[in-house]
Design a protein around this motif. Sequence first.
Motif, short mmCIF file in Angstrom:
data_model
loop_
_atom_site.label_atom_id
_atom_site.label_comp_id
_atom_site.label_asym_id
_atom_site.label_seq_id
_atom_site.Cartn_x
_atom_site.Cartn_y
_atom_site.Cartn_z
N UNK A 17 1.08 -1.00 0.17
CA UNK A 17 -0.13 0.35 -0.47
C UNK A 17 0.93 0.77 -0.21
N UNK A 18 2.35 1.37 0.75
CA UNK A 18 3.17 2.43 0.90
C UNK A 18 3.41 2.15 -0.60
N UNK A 19 3.80 1.32 -1.64
CA UNK A 19 4.57 2.34 -2.40
C UNK A 19 5.96 2.80 -2.69
N UNK A 20 6.91 2.38 -1.27
CA UNK A 20 8.26 3.24 -1.30
C UNK A 20 8.55 1.49 -1.34
N UNK A 21 10.26 1.43 -1.05
CA UNK A 21 11.43 0.79 -0.56
C UNK A 21 12.22 0.76 -0.31
N UNK A 22 13.42 0.48 -0.27
CA UNK A 22 14.38 0.50 -0.29
C UNK A 22 15.54 -0.79 -0.19
N UNK A 23 16.52 -0.66 -1.19
CA UNK A 23 17.32 -1.86 -1.16
C UNK A 23 18.01 -2.12 0.80
N UNK A 24 18.27 -1.41 0.86
CA UNK A 24 18.91 -2.11 2.48
C UNK A 24 18.32 -1.27 3.73
#
Length: 255
Positions: free
Chosen positions: A53-60
């Motif tokens: 739902x957030x549509x955000x992320x990161x690799x680490x």
Amino acid sequence: MNHPTPESPVAAKVFPSPNHGERKEGKRADMVLLHYTGMPDTGQALQWLCNPVSEVSCHYFVFEDGRVLQLVPEGRRAWHAGVSSWAGERDVNSVSLGIEIAHPGHDAAGAIAPYPEAQIEAVIALVRDLGARHSIAPHRVLAHSDVAPRRKRDPGEIFPWERLFAAGIGHLVPEAPIRDGRFFQRGDEGPPVEALQAMLALYGYGLSIDGIFGEETHGVVEAFQRHFRRTRVDGVADASTITTLRDLIASRPSA
């Protein structure tokens, strides 16, 4: 049941996020962006980065105690930079690796707490590994606020860039001392402002070169200060800010 192995030896395990896609136009990661999570609860921050739902992320993701998790494969386009640009590149997500550092961020008054020592040591180890494996130039290790001025402040003016620079990460010069002299601020116009904007754009910041010191230029100067001239972060282009910018441009490798 097989458990995926992290690509970086600095990471303890993989905690997968579904929020990623293909890097566009065959682009590869040649930049590292550092963020803070900006949330008081570390567990909630991690879950948010893994919530579709957030549509955000990161690799680490780097915990306060130095533990590191991998959320997105390095070859994939994580969703961490948002609307951003650097050195003419407007799809920063396609050319970057994103690291989220667990930290509550600036409070309502604009204050920010120091980062724990173990966390900084882990960030240094992680960025050094990513830089070596992806051939990332030191000056391509940047703050989220560098690529998204006015919109973002992370990882903040308290972040110890000098520690990273001593470890061969990032680009830094000694801050020029603050002294009296001519300065430029909101409302100013003319060729000197245009020259300042051109210098900021030459270093990589995205802004209009129109000779008008408006909100856009104020935000970019503030972002520059937050990373490179942290003694005073006020968006005013004083002699110290301009001299530090000049020295950065002069000392940055051409490649």
